[in-house]
Design a protein around this motif. Sequence first.
Motif: not given
Lengths: 408, 408
Positions: A22, A25-26, A29-32, A269-270, A272
């Motif tokens: 998991l 997966t996260k 797909s990190v969005r900076f 959840d994140s 990053v």
Amino acid sequence: MASTTAEEQPFTLAVPDADLELLRTKLASVRFPDELEGAAWDYGAPLADIQRLVTHWKNSFDWRKAEAAINTLPMFTHDIEVDGFGTLNIHYVHQKSAVKNAVPLLFVHGWPGHFLEVRKLLPLLTAGPADQPSFHVVALSLPGFGFSEAPKKPGFKGRHYAEVFNKLMLSLGYEEYVYQGGDWGCALGAHAVTHYAHTHIKAWHTNTPFYRRPKFLSNPLLFLGLLTLPFNEPALAGLQRSQEFMKKGMGYYMEQATQPQTLGYSLADSPVGLLAWIYEKLVSWSDDYPWTDDEVIEWISIYWFSRAGPAAAGRIYYEITNRNTNDLFEGTKRTTVPFGVAYFPGEIAQTPKSWSKMLGKVVFESTHDKGGHFSAFEQPEKLASDLHKMFGKGGPAHGVVPGRNGYD
Amino acid sequence: MSTSPEQPFRIFVPDAELELLRLKLASTCFPDELEEAGWEYGAPLANVRRLVARWRDWFDWRKAEEAINADLLQFTKDVEVERFGVLNVHYVHRRSVRENAVPLLFVHGWPGNFLEVRKVLPLLTASERDQPCFHVVALSLPGFGFSEAPGRKGFAHKQYAELANRLMVSLGYEAYVVQGGDWGHYIAGSLATYYAHTNVKAWLSNYPTALPPQVSTTPWKWLKNLLKPYTREERERLEAMREFQTKGTGYFHEQATKPQTLGYSLADSPVGLLAWIYEKLVSWTDGYPWQDDEVLEWVSIYWFSRAGPAASIRVYHQMTSGFEGPPAAGVRWMSIPLGFAAFPEEHNRVPRRWLRTLGKVVFESEHSRGGHFAAHECPNELVGDVRRMFGKGGPAFGVVPGKDGYAS
């Protein structure tokens, strides 16, 4: 001893494969966010640092290798019953010294710290030179941190933490012991000695001494000392640094003390988000410590893989401050067991040294020229040396634990 | 050239972004929650879980997008701001059928967005017989919605005012009035500070907050403030303000000091962003019956925003110089008419005499219901206030020469 009848269980860290998957997966797909030009550290953790760390976490960091190394530490869990909260399963490191009469020492971490902060200290304290005192070291994960269970109900206060500490030490056969802590380890130390000084806690030490401003009625001499403060340059510089911190560095505190659940959704959840939240403190609170990417990611991983999840840890701010309506020391009283303090230059909250007297009976003081908030991790030799001096032969707290003076 | 021609704009989020959101929602990790936490620790877990499930499985963004585009004719325009170059600004623009309608700029705040104008827009632009009507411009602030964010540091009072004023003037509105709440209140005040009389003729705020009179700037008001006792209602409001400052400003502290650190979470975690905003949508409104899709649409504007969610929170840092001073410090008293629409559940409500430090107060209303997001919660009440302030017999009737809002 009646409430801690369960045996201690050896503990092996084994994060399930599904959790690693998991995380992968996260991370994939990190969005900076973007960043302002020339932001550096003015707005928080810099984008370039965080991007580099995420890439490292994704591609290079080997959790299983780190886990295996952590598992070489002697770790255990123990059910501790806490008045009003039922049973909490507490995780801890317990390293005994070969010296039978070693001094039992409880090491308590803070936020965003964790039990591994004891790692570099262990050999220095349990197997130091023969002319130095040795310690049996117990380093727990605070409830809600690392691999300890978290309380399930509201209202877990300082006295409850103190109860966990004391019952844990008693369960290990340490009726009398000494205490070392920084950050929450310091504030909770004040709570612990309030309840167990003399009976069980024979002395305590902190590497992050801080306290509230003296009030005239309770500490008239120290209060009057404030008048000479403008002429005491080092104290003034320290106080100004503290005030700067109080103004610009308390966002995390305010949110964790008032809306920890809201913040918790992000941290749980994140990866990053969690990384940035903690990394910002690892760097800004330490004294130019040369963090390696592996060190940082391992540190964050303890939070990410923590038993109660990353959202639980911040609740300590809410509970102890009663939702930001009192300070960390509410409910504590000054005790007369020997108290030692270590001043490190990179410490964030530098209250005047004289204020340490309000926290406890200062018998030992050291001032270092290097090191910050995480001194057990940054400067383990310096901190260990302080404890050697404080508890060693000729030291001001030598022999405080009857029959366990640190030497055979 | 300080602005470019107006370009029609329709929101269209690329499929790839919808896909990434889907992926993230599907792998949401939730925190736990303390028993019976209610709203005491932040947004409740059950609510957030429900919202995430709906967002993942049910909420139709394309349908919402289509409806927004149908309801609100939107445009973009390049606007030059000194030292910041050109920023592309997104805005709603609707003219009334009445030629001499009063030009009105509507400014949102945080965590607001341009959609807050949606319910008031038809009411303001409608040509009702005995009511003034308005040409309305509602922009997305730089860094919010579909406006570009400034790339450099220092975008504060003067820059927001410059950008907003240039926008209005470029649309042919040399003279206009302003309505705003939250940051919209401070930006309206900034517009007054820099462009009162020349362009800005009056402003109406639904965020009745201000600093107390200062001895250095308004000595007479300061003295009067000291001598005259507060009413019981005012004392209650001051107490409520103190309570809010103690328990409700964690977000402000973090956003004003470390917006980048927090930004990683908000940019990467849909549930993190949702909780962060949803907590305010509920706690700052007066029992407003939020529909799940309403909340999700609102949060989606942040999630899909042009500059990303992390950019929006920088306004706290920039407008307080990194928490050095209050945002009101950038607003100067001007003699153009100023009005306040007061709603009972608004936070930071100050004694009325403090409001007079911001301008020449000619209009004040007091409603029996409503909170922070007045345009969204109580559109009729807010429009009622606008009409009373600017309508015939009102204290700001005819402030815009030749455009009094009535049929000629």
